[in-house]
Design an enzyme around this catalytic site. Structure first.
Site, PDB file in Angstrom:
ATOM      1  CG  ASP A  40      -1.500   2.875  -1.744  1.00 51.43           C
ATOM      2  OD1 ASP A  40      -1.756   2.477  -0.602  1.00 51.43           O
ATOM      3  OD2 ASP A  40      -0.717   3.809  -1.989  1.00 51.43           O
ATOM      4  NE  ARG A  41      -9.358   2.942  -5.515  1.00 46.71           N
ATOM      5  CZ  ARG A  41     -10.399   3.659  -5.162  1.00 46.71           C
ATOM      6  NH1 ARG A  41     -11.581   3.105  -5.038  1.00 46.71           N
ATOM      7  NH2 ARG A  41     -10.272   4.937  -4.919  1.00 46.71           N
TER       8      ARG A  41
END
Length: 193
Positions: A40-41
């Site tokens: 995930d970012r």
């Protein structure tokens, strides 16, 4: 191996403003770099990439067949009373609120996370998380569902638990079989929080 910072996408998003990402930066130095998996970012830590199509297939199959061992460290809200446990809750897309995920006991895909308490105090706990499956936002949803959302999580934490400078989730280590020879290999990244 790449040590991804929090806030950087693994792959480009939609639109020019989301073009900066780990794979684009890596390709500047290694044009042949190929994606194997994502983070995930807002999650920091260990990622591996392949330099040949053979290595990408080999590593990709290990992820698909759950032959890798991924370990994360998180700071979560609340002081956990138990030393260890598992969360076995199926997950699916929360369609009206994408990209959020949700527990979906009827149509969700199986998702299992093992956790171990490292320490607790001052209203929070530090835990080591081992996902046994690889669902989107799995660790984030599972911890929120048991009442201990990951600190700084913009999707699943609320109130003071949300008020942190970043998502307190870090991919600490990844164990896999090296595509050249099959030797067990572990790569690690120190936890920055």
């Amino acid at each position: 191996m790449v040590d991804k910072p929090a806030g950087l996408l693994s792959v480009p998003g939609k639109g020019a403003h989301l073009a900066d990402c780990v794979i684009a930066r890596l390709k500047e130095a290694f044009p042949e770099a190929l994606l194997v998996h994502r983070l995930d970012r807002d999650t920091s830590g260990v990622m591996i990439f392949a330099l040949t199509p053979h290595a990408q297939r080999h590593l990709g199959l290990q992820f698909e067949n759950r032959q890798t061992r991924k370990t994360y460290v998180a700071r979560v809200a609340g002081e956990m009373a138990e030393r260890r446990g598992s969360v076995d809750l199926p997950l699916g897309v929360d369609w009206p609120n994408r990209p959020r995920q949700k527990v979906d006991r009827e149509a969700g895909r199986p998702a299992l996370t093992d956790w171990r308490l490292l320490r607790a105090g001052e209203g929070e706990s530090r835990v080591r998380l081992e996902p046994r499956t690889g669902r989107s936002h799995q660790l984030r949803v599972h911890m929120a569902e048991i009442g201990h959302p990951i600190l700084g999580d913009p999707f699943y934490a609320t109130g003071p638990a949300r008020d942190h400078p970043r998502l307190m989730l870090h991919s600490e280590s990844l164990r896999f079989r090296h595509p050249d020879g099959g030797v067990g290999t572990t790569v690690k990244s120190p936890v920055p929080f």
